[in-house]
Motif scaffolding. Structure first.
Motif, PDB file in Angstrom:
ATOM      1  N   ARG A  82      38.331  42.674   7.484  1.00 61.81           N
ATOM      2  CA  ARG A  82      38.695  41.266   7.557  1.00 61.81           C
ATOM      3  C   ARG A  82      37.894  40.449   6.548  1.00 61.81           C
ATOM      4  N   PHE A  83      38.494  39.343   6.120  1.00 63.99           N
ATOM      5  CA  PHE A  83      37.824  38.379   5.243  1.00 63.99           C
ATOM      6  C   PHE A  83      37.593  37.105   6.040  1.00 63.99           C
ATOM      7  N   PRO A  84      36.346  36.821   6.413  1.00 64.23           N
ATOM      8  CA  PRO A  84      36.059  35.626   7.223  1.00 64.23           C
ATOM      9  C   PRO A  84      36.517  34.354   6.509  1.00 64.23           C
ATOM     10  N   GLY A  85      37.255  33.528   7.238  1.00 66.46           N
ATOM     11  CA  GLY A  85      37.678  32.247   6.677  1.00 66.46           C
ATOM     12  C   GLY A  85      38.809  32.348   5.676  1.00 66.46           C
ATOM     13  N   LEU A  86      39.614  33.394   5.751  1.00 71.11           N
ATOM     14  CA  LEU A  86      40.707  33.574   4.788  1.00 71.11           C
ATOM     15  C   LEU A  86      41.743  32.452   4.865  1.00 71.11           C
ATOM     16  N   GLU A  87      41.694  31.672   5.945  1.00 68.29           N
ATOM     17  CA  GLU A  87      42.640  30.555   6.080  1.00 68.29           C
ATOM     18  C   GLU A  87      42.512  29.560   4.924  1.00 68.29           C
ATOM     19  N   THR A  88      41.377  29.574   4.263  1.00 69.61           N
ATOM     20  CA  THR A  88      41.167  28.671   3.128  1.00 69.61           C
ATOM     21  C   THR A  88      42.163  28.938   2.003  1.00 69.61           C
ATOM     22  N   LEU A  89      42.800  30.096   2.050  1.00 71.19           N
ATOM     23  CA  LEU A  89      43.778  30.459   1.029  1.00 71.19           C
ATOM     24  C   LEU A  89      44.991  29.528   1.032  1.00 71.19           C
ATOM     25  N   GLN A 108      46.047  38.339   8.706  1.00 74.36           N
ATOM     26  CA  GLN A 108      45.446  38.068   7.400  1.00 74.36           C
ATOM     27  C   GLN A 108      46.326  38.552   6.257  1.00 74.36           C
ATOM     28  N   LEU A 109      46.963  39.689   6.431  1.00 71.97           N
ATOM     29  CA  LEU A 109      47.886  40.156   5.397  1.00 71.97           C
ATOM     30  C   LEU A 109      49.054  39.182   5.260  1.00 71.97           C
ATOM     31  N   GLY A 110      49.443  38.592   6.395  1.00 71.60           N
ATOM     32  CA  GLY A 110      50.511  37.589   6.375  1.00 71.60           C
ATOM     33  C   GLY A 110      50.122  36.368   5.559  1.00 71.60           C
ATOM     34  N   LEU A 111      48.848  35.974   5.611  1.00 72.63           N
ATOM     35  CA  LEU A 111      48.384  34.830   4.819  1.00 72.63           C
ATOM     36  C   LEU A 111      48.530  35.106   3.325  1.00 72.63           C
ATOM     37  N   PHE A 132      45.085  47.640  -1.138  1.00 71.88           N
ATOM     38  CA  PHE A 132      45.509  47.837   0.259  1.00 71.88           C
ATOM     39  C   PHE A 132      45.979  49.273   0.514  1.00 71.88           C
ATOM     40  N   SER A 133      45.703  50.164  -0.441  1.00 69.19           N
ATOM     41  CA  SER A 133      46.199  51.544  -0.347  1.00 69.19           C
ATOM     42  C   SER A 133      45.201  52.397   0.431  1.00 69.19           C
ATOM     43  N   VAL A 134      45.301  52.336   1.735  1.00 69.13           N
ATOM     44  CA  VAL A 134      44.344  53.022   2.612  1.00 69.13           C
ATOM     45  C   VAL A 134      44.840  54.419   2.943  1.00 69.13           C
ATOM     46  N   HIS A 135      43.963  55.396   2.771  1.00 72.28           N
ATOM     47  CA  HIS A 135      44.271  56.764   3.192  1.00 72.28           C
ATOM     48  C   HIS A 135      43.887  56.914   4.665  1.00 72.28           C
ATOM     49  N   GLY A 136      44.701  57.633   5.404  1.00 68.31           N
ATOM     50  CA  GLY A 136      44.370  57.877   6.794  1.00 68.31           C
ATOM     51  C   GLY A 136      44.864  56.776   7.715  1.00 68.31           C
ATOM     52  N   ASP A 137      44.455  56.859   8.976  1.00 68.96           N
ATOM     53  CA  ASP A 137      44.915  55.936  10.004  1.00 68.96           C
ATOM     54  C   ASP A 137      44.207  54.588   9.911  1.00 68.96           C
ATOM     55  N   VAL A 138      44.866  53.559  10.413  1.00 72.97           N
ATOM     56  CA  VAL A 138      44.253  52.235  10.495  1.00 72.97           C
ATOM     57  C   VAL A 138      44.268  51.789  11.953  1.00 72.97           C
ATOM     58  N   GLU A 143      47.169  46.640   8.936  1.00 75.92           N
ATOM     59  CA  GLU A 143      48.246  47.195   8.112  1.00 75.92           C
ATOM     60  C   GLU A 143      47.761  47.623   6.732  1.00 75.92           C
ATOM     61  N   LYS A 144      48.347  48.719   6.249  1.00 75.32           N
ATOM     62  CA  LYS A 144      48.228  49.092   4.839  1.00 75.32           C
ATOM     63  C   LYS A 144      49.309  48.304   4.082  1.00 75.32           C
ATOM     64  N   TRP A 145      49.192  48.284   2.764  1.00 71.97           N
ATOM     65  CA  TRP A 145      50.233  47.650   1.949  1.00 71.97           C
ATOM     66  C   TRP A 145      50.302  48.382   0.614  1.00 71.97           C
TER      67      TRP A 145
END
Length: 268
Positions: A82-89, A108-111, A132-138, A143-145
Protein backbone atom coordinates in the motif's frame (compact mmCIF):
# COMPACT_ATOMS: atom_id res chain seq x y z
CA UNK A 1 -9.84 81.31 -10.92
CA UNK A 2 -12.75 78.96 -10.22
CA UNK A 3 -12.48 77.60 -13.76
CA UNK A 4 -8.71 77.05 -13.37
CA UNK A 5 -9.25 75.32 -10.03
CA UNK A 6 -11.81 72.95 -11.59
CA UNK A 7 -9.47 72.06 -14.44
CA UNK A 8 -6.66 71.35 -11.97
CA UNK A 9 -8.90 69.03 -9.98
CA UNK A 10 -9.97 67.24 -13.17
CA UNK A 11 -6.34 66.73 -14.23
CA UNK A 12 -5.41 65.54 -10.76
CA UNK A 13 -8.30 63.06 -10.76
CA UNK A 14 -7.35 61.79 -14.22
CA UNK A 15 -3.73 61.36 -13.14
CA UNK A 16 -4.59 59.21 -10.12
CA UNK A 17 -7.32 57.32 -11.96
CA UNK A 18 -4.98 56.59 -14.84
CA UNK A 19 -2.29 55.32 -12.51
CA UNK A 20 -4.76 53.02 -10.78
CA UNK A 21 -5.82 51.12 -13.88
CA UNK A 22 -2.56 49.25 -14.65
CA UNK A 23 -2.07 48.52 -10.94
CA UNK A 24 -5.50 46.87 -10.74
CA UNK A 25 -5.00 44.88 -13.94
CA UNK A 26 -1.60 43.65 -12.79
CA UNK A 27 -3.07 42.47 -9.50
CA UNK A 28 -5.77 40.53 -11.31
CA UNK A 29 -3.43 38.74 -13.76
CA UNK A 30 -3.90 35.03 -13.08
CA UNK A 31 -0.82 32.96 -12.32
CA UNK A 32 -0.30 29.41 -13.52
CA UNK A 33 -0.45 27.22 -10.40
CA UNK A 34 2.58 25.14 -9.53
CA UNK A 35 2.18 21.55 -10.76
CA UNK A 36 1.57 18.86 -8.19
CA UNK A 37 3.65 15.75 -8.84
CA UNK A 38 3.21 12.47 -6.95
CA UNK A 39 6.09 9.99 -6.94
CA UNK A 40 5.47 6.37 -5.90
CA UNK A 41 8.54 4.39 -4.83
CA UNK A 42 9.27 1.14 -3.02
CA UNK A 43 12.18 0.13 -0.83
CA UNK A 44 13.59 -2.98 -2.41
CA UNK A 45 17.19 -4.14 -2.93
CA UNK A 46 16.32 -4.66 -6.60
CA UNK A 47 14.68 -1.26 -7.06
CA UNK A 48 17.90 0.69 -7.66
CA UNK A 49 17.78 2.85 -4.51
CA UNK A 50 14.68 4.74 -5.68
CA UNK A 51 13.91 5.66 -2.06
CA UNK A 52 17.21 7.56 -1.99
CA UNK A 53 17.43 9.09 -5.47
CA UNK A 54 13.82 10.17 -5.98
CA UNK A 55 13.47 12.34 -2.83
CA UNK A 56 16.63 14.23 -3.85
CA UNK A 57 15.36 14.64 -7.41
CA UNK A 58 11.93 15.76 -6.19
CA UNK A 59 13.50 18.38 -3.91
CA UNK A 60 15.46 19.69 -6.89
CA UNK A 61 12.22 20.05 -8.87
CA UNK A 62 10.66 21.95 -5.98
CA UNK A 63 13.65 24.22 -5.37
CA UNK A 64 14.55 24.88 -8.99
CA UNK A 65 11.14 24.92 -10.71
CA UNK A 66 8.61 25.47 -7.93
CA UNK A 67 6.90 22.09 -8.30
CA UNK A 68 4.79 20.70 -5.47
CA UNK A 69 6.34 17.26 -5.08
CA UNK A 70 5.08 14.47 -2.87
CA UNK A 71 7.13 11.28 -2.60
CA UNK A 72 5.15 8.35 -1.20
CA UNK A 73 7.14 5.33 -0.10
CA UNK A 74 5.03 2.21 -0.11
CA UNK A 75 4.94 -0.37 2.65
CA UNK A 76 4.09 -4.04 3.07
CA UNK A 77 4.89 -7.25 1.27
CA UNK A 78 4.85 -7.58 -2.55
CA UNK A 79 1.52 -9.40 -2.52
CA UNK A 80 -0.04 -6.98 -0.02
CA UNK A 81 1.33 -3.49 -0.62
CA UNK A 82 0.00 0.00 0.00
CA UNK A 83 0.95 3.64 -0.54
CA UNK A 84 -0.13 5.71 2.49
CA UNK A 85 -2.17 8.73 1.46
CA UNK A 86 -2.56 7.72 -2.19
CA UNK A 87 -5.83 9.67 -2.23
CA UNK A 88 -3.69 12.74 -2.92
CA UNK A 89 -3.48 11.45 -6.49
CA UNK A 90 -7.00 12.72 -7.15
CA UNK A 91 -5.83 16.32 -7.64
CA UNK A 92 -2.31 15.57 -8.92
CA UNK A 93 -1.02 16.92 -12.24
CA UNK A 94 1.40 14.03 -12.75
CA UNK A 95 2.03 10.52 -11.46
CA UNK A 96 5.59 9.14 -11.51
CA UNK A 97 6.07 5.40 -10.90
CA UNK A 98 9.35 3.84 -9.78
CA UNK A 99 8.55 0.60 -7.97
CA UNK A 100 8.57 -3.08 -8.89
CA UNK A 101 6.34 -6.13 -8.57
CA UNK A 102 3.81 -4.89 -6.07
CA UNK A 103 0.12 -5.81 -5.75
CA UNK A 104 -2.12 -3.01 -4.49
CA UNK A 105 -5.55 -3.16 -2.92
CA UNK A 106 -8.49 -3.01 -5.29
CA UNK A 107 -9.22 0.46 -3.90
CA UNK A 108 -5.72 1.85 -4.44
CA UNK A 109 -5.34 0.28 -7.86
CA UNK A 110 -8.71 1.82 -8.68
CA UNK A 111 -7.33 5.28 -7.82
CA UNK A 112 -4.51 4.82 -10.32
CA UNK A 113 -6.83 3.45 -12.99
CA UNK A 114 -9.27 6.33 -12.47
CA UNK A 115 -6.40 8.80 -12.70
CA UNK A 116 -5.44 7.39 -16.10
CA UNK A 117 -9.04 7.16 -17.28
CA UNK A 118 -9.27 10.90 -16.67
CA UNK A 119 -6.53 11.38 -19.29
CA UNK A 120 -3.89 12.50 -16.80
CA UNK A 121 -0.17 11.97 -17.56
CA UNK A 122 2.22 9.29 -16.38
CA UNK A 123 6.01 9.02 -16.18
CA UNK A 124 7.57 5.61 -15.63
CA UNK A 125 11.17 5.08 -14.52
CA UNK A 126 13.12 1.83 -14.95
CA UNK A 127 11.27 -0.81 -12.87
CA UNK A 128 7.92 0.69 -13.81
CA UNK A 129 8.01 -1.83 -16.65
CA UNK A 130 7.14 -4.50 -14.10
CA UNK A 131 5.50 -2.29 -11.46
CA UNK A 132 2.41 -4.43 -10.84
CA UNK A 133 3.72 -7.71 -12.30
CA UNK A 134 3.70 -9.84 -9.16
CA UNK A 135 4.80 -13.46 -9.27
CA UNK A 136 2.90 -15.84 -7.04
CA UNK A 137 -0.21 -15.35 -4.93
CA UNK A 138 -1.47 -12.04 -3.57
CA UNK A 139 -3.51 -11.34 -0.45
CA UNK A 140 -7.28 -11.21 -0.55
CA UNK A 141 -8.50 -7.80 -1.70
CA UNK A 142 -5.24 -7.09 -3.56
CA UNK A 143 -4.61 -7.22 -7.30
CA UNK A 144 -1.83 -7.73 -9.82
CA UNK A 145 -1.94 -5.68 -13.01
CA UNK A 146 0.22 -7.40 -15.60
CA UNK A 147 -1.63 -5.56 -18.37
CA UNK A 148 -0.20 -2.23 -17.19
CA UNK A 149 3.05 -2.76 -19.10
CA UNK A 150 1.64 -3.64 -22.55
CA UNK A 151 -1.45 -1.43 -22.32
CA UNK A 152 -0.08 1.70 -20.64
CA UNK A 153 3.66 1.63 -21.36
CA UNK A 154 3.24 0.02 -24.78
CA UNK A 155 6.00 -2.56 -24.38
CA UNK A 156 6.75 -6.02 -23.08
CA UNK A 157 9.37 -6.87 -20.47
CA UNK A 158 11.52 -9.32 -22.43
CA UNK A 159 14.40 -9.61 -19.97
CA UNK A 160 17.64 -7.83 -19.18
CA UNK A 161 21.11 -7.38 -20.62
CA UNK A 162 24.20 -8.43 -18.66
CA UNK A 163 24.89 -6.33 -15.57
CA UNK A 164 28.59 -5.94 -16.33
CA UNK A 165 28.00 -4.38 -19.76
CA UNK A 166 25.94 -1.39 -18.72
CA UNK A 167 24.19 0.59 -21.45
CA UNK A 168 25.59 2.81 -24.18
CA UNK A 169 22.98 5.56 -24.51
CA UNK A 170 22.35 7.49 -27.72
CA UNK A 171 19.77 10.00 -28.93
CA UNK A 172 17.77 8.83 -31.93
CA UNK A 173 18.99 11.21 -34.67
CA UNK A 174 15.52 11.72 -36.16
CA UNK A 175 14.28 12.94 -32.76
CA UNK A 176 17.12 15.37 -32.04
CA UNK A 177 14.69 18.34 -32.08
CA UNK A 178 12.12 16.66 -29.83
CA UNK A 179 11.41 18.95 -26.83
CA UNK A 180 12.26 16.16 -24.40
CA UNK A 181 15.78 16.04 -25.84
CA UNK A 182 16.34 19.79 -25.78
CA UNK A 183 19.51 20.79 -23.95
CA UNK A 184 20.80 17.24 -23.49
CA UNK A 185 24.57 17.18 -23.80
CA UNK A 186 26.38 15.05 -24.66
CA UNK A 187 24.11 13.17 -27.03
CA UNK A 188 25.84 9.89 -26.20
CA UNK A 189 26.86 8.64 -22.77
CA UNK A 190 27.25 5.46 -20.75
CA UNK A 191 24.99 4.20 -17.99
CA UNK A 192 26.22 1.62 -15.51
CA UNK A 193 22.73 0.11 -15.41
CA UNK A 194 22.10 -2.92 -17.58
CA UNK A 195 19.85 -2.63 -20.62
CA UNK A 196 16.19 -3.57 -20.38
CA UNK A 197 15.04 -5.68 -23.33
CA UNK A 198 11.75 -4.53 -24.84
CA UNK A 199 12.19 -4.78 -28.63
CA UNK A 200 10.13 -5.09 -30.67
CA UNK A 201 7.84 -2.46 -29.15
CA UNK A 202 4.17 -3.45 -28.87
CA UNK A 203 3.13 0.11 -29.73
CA UNK A 204 4.46 0.72 -33.23
CA UNK A 205 3.36 4.37 -32.94
CA UNK A 206 5.48 5.11 -29.89
CA UNK A 207 8.10 7.82 -30.39
CA UNK A 208 11.51 6.32 -29.56
CA UNK A 209 13.80 9.03 -28.16
CA UNK A 210 16.83 7.10 -26.91
CA UNK A 211 18.37 3.76 -27.69
CA UNK A 212 20.61 1.73 -25.44
CA UNK A 213 23.14 -0.81 -26.65
CA UNK A 214 25.60 -3.41 -25.45
CA UNK A 215 27.70 -5.56 -27.75
CA UNK A 216 25.68 -5.56 -31.00
CA UNK A 217 22.23 -5.38 -29.40
CA UNK A 218 20.22 -2.13 -29.60
CA UNK A 219 17.06 -1.49 -27.56
CA UNK A 220 14.60 1.40 -27.09
CA UNK A 221 15.25 2.89 -23.64
CA UNK A 222 13.14 6.07 -23.66
CA UNK A 223 9.91 6.82 -25.50
CA UNK A 224 6.59 8.63 -25.45
CA UNK A 225 3.13 7.43 -26.35
CA UNK A 226 -0.55 8.16 -25.88
CA UNK A 227 -2.74 6.02 -23.65
CA UNK A 228 -6.37 6.99 -24.23
CA UNK A 229 -5.52 10.68 -23.93
CA UNK A 230 -2.88 10.29 -21.21
CA UNK A 231 0.61 11.43 -22.14
CA UNK A 232 3.06 8.69 -21.20
CA UNK A 233 6.84 9.04 -20.96
CA UNK A 234 8.95 6.05 -19.98
CA UNK A 235 12.66 5.44 -19.62
CA UNK A 236 14.42 2.30 -18.49
CA UNK A 237 17.30 4.45 -17.25
CA UNK A 238 17.26 5.17 -13.52
CA UNK A 239 20.25 3.29 -12.18
CA UNK A 240 21.44 5.03 -8.96
CA UNK A 241 24.33 6.94 -10.51
CA UNK A 242 22.24 7.90 -13.56
CA UNK A 243 20.89 10.65 -11.31
CA UNK A 244 24.42 12.07 -11.08
CA UNK A 245 24.65 12.43 -14.86
CA UNK A 246 23.54 15.75 -16.36
CA UNK A 247 21.99 14.27 -19.54
CA UNK A 248 19.79 11.90 -17.56
CA UNK A 249 18.67 14.60 -15.15
CA UNK A 250 17.78 16.86 -18.09
CA UNK A 251 15.97 14.00 -19.83
CA UNK A 252 13.83 13.35 -16.77
CA UNK A 253 13.06 17.03 -16.19
CA UNK A 254 12.06 17.53 -19.83
CA UNK A 255 10.02 14.31 -19.87
CA UNK A 256 8.12 15.34 -16.75
CA UNK A 257 7.14 18.74 -18.12
CA UNK A 258 6.34 17.26 -21.55
CA UNK A 259 3.98 14.78 -19.90
CA UNK A 260 2.18 17.66 -18.17
CA UNK A 261 2.08 19.56 -21.50
CA UNK A 262 3.99 22.46 -19.98
CA UNK A 263 7.21 24.17 -21.03
CA UNK A 264 10.14 23.70 -18.70
CA UNK A 265 10.03 26.90 -16.59
CA UNK A 266 12.94 29.20 -16.04
CA UNK A 267 14.96 28.11 -13.03
CA UNK A 268 14.45 30.06 -9.83
Amino acid sequence: MKKLHAVSLLLLFAFFFGMAIPTTEAAETPKTPSPKIVFLVSEDPNNYEATRTIPVFAKMLADRYGCQCEVIQGEGQPGEFRFPGLETLEDADLLVIFFRRRALSTEQLGLIRDYLKAGKPLVGIRTANHAFSVHGDVAKGFEKWWEFVPEVLGCKNRGYGPADKGTNVAIVPEQSKNPILKGIVPQKWHSNGNTYLVAPMLDSNATILLTGSFDDKVEPIAWTRDYHGSRVFYTSLGYPDDFDQAPFEKLLINGIFWAMDRPVPVQK
